[in-house]
Write a protein that holds these residues in place. Structure first.
Motif: not given
Length: 243
Positions: A136, A138, A182, A186, A191, A193, A230-231
């Motif tokens: 997971s 980021r 991203a 996906r 994610k 950003n 969001p991504t």
């Protein structure tokens, strides 16, 4: 090997927004690696946060040096076996404010892109296997509203006349990289950003009005996104910005 709390790494973190990002992530319970080009400065900064009881450790990482990047990846692999959060915060602003866009030197362009674009890409690519191991991951790319081509081209925009060409273009490239990565990740649970920290009072921008504590908030929010977050976005304090 740390198998409990989330593991984060923040580049360019010995001062300013990067240091405050480390502080806020650690305050949220994230075991945070404070990365800097100068190991001694990184250690000094991390010790200051450790003295406050925060889970922070230092790591040497020069985003423009491939050998340094590889050594940092090996160190994170050895210590933790994964990386949950990567905040690409390191950046430079080298333009001559008294010169026109066409007058900025090729060296200024090269040095700016080496750190702000190629450094971000190389660091991300190198840490991607460890981010995939997270399940997971980021990735937060610290961009700037000055990288918004829409706002730079709009005569009605507050940013229309702020032409810092190498810096602005480098942040536009970071935004484009964010969208590409991203898309690739996906379905991988990672994610990606981009954020604008705001007009933050730092050594690079001493005349700004926003405190560094607020300047770190956008990075931290995106670093701590839940599974439904969001991504592929470009935001500031939750507000979507135009590309």
């Amino acid at each position: 090997m740390n198998t409990t709390s989330r593991i984060a790494l923040v580049t360019g973190a010995t001062r300013g927004i990067g240091l405050e990002t480390v502080r806020q992530l650690a305050q949220a319970g994230v075991h945070t690696l404070l990365a800097g080009r100068d190991r001694e400065r990184a250690v000094e900064a991390s010790l200051g946060l450790q003295s406050q009881g925060l889970p922070v450790e230092a790591i040497a990482l020069d985003v423009t040096d491939g050998e340094s990047i590889r050594a940092a990846v090996d160190e994170v692999q050895r210590r933790h076996g994964r990386l949950d959060i990567l905040v690409n915060n390191a950046g430079v602003a080298l333009d001559d404010w008294d010169s026109k866009p066409s007058e900025q030197s090729p060296e200024t362009w090269r040095r700016t892109f080496d750190t702000n674009v190629f450094g971000v890409i190389e660091v991300t690519r190198a840490f991607l296997p460890l981010l995939r191991a997270s399940g997971s991951g980021r990735i937060v790319n610290v961009s700037s509203v000055l990288g918004s081509i829409a706002l730079q081209a709009d005569p009605q925009s507050d940013y229309y006349a702020i032409k810092i060409p190498a810096y602005n273009a480098s942040k536009s490239a970071v935004n484009a990289w964010t969208v590409q990565l991203a898309w690739e990740l996906r379905e991988a649970g990672i994610k990606v950003n981009a954020i604008h920290p705001g007009n933050v009072k730092t050594d690079m921008n001493p005349g700004a009005e926003m405190d560094v504590s607020d300047g770190a908030r956008s990075s931290v929010a995106m670093a701590l996104l839940g599974a439904d977050g969001p991504t592929g976005t470009f935001t500031h304090l939750g507000e979507t910005l135009p590309w």
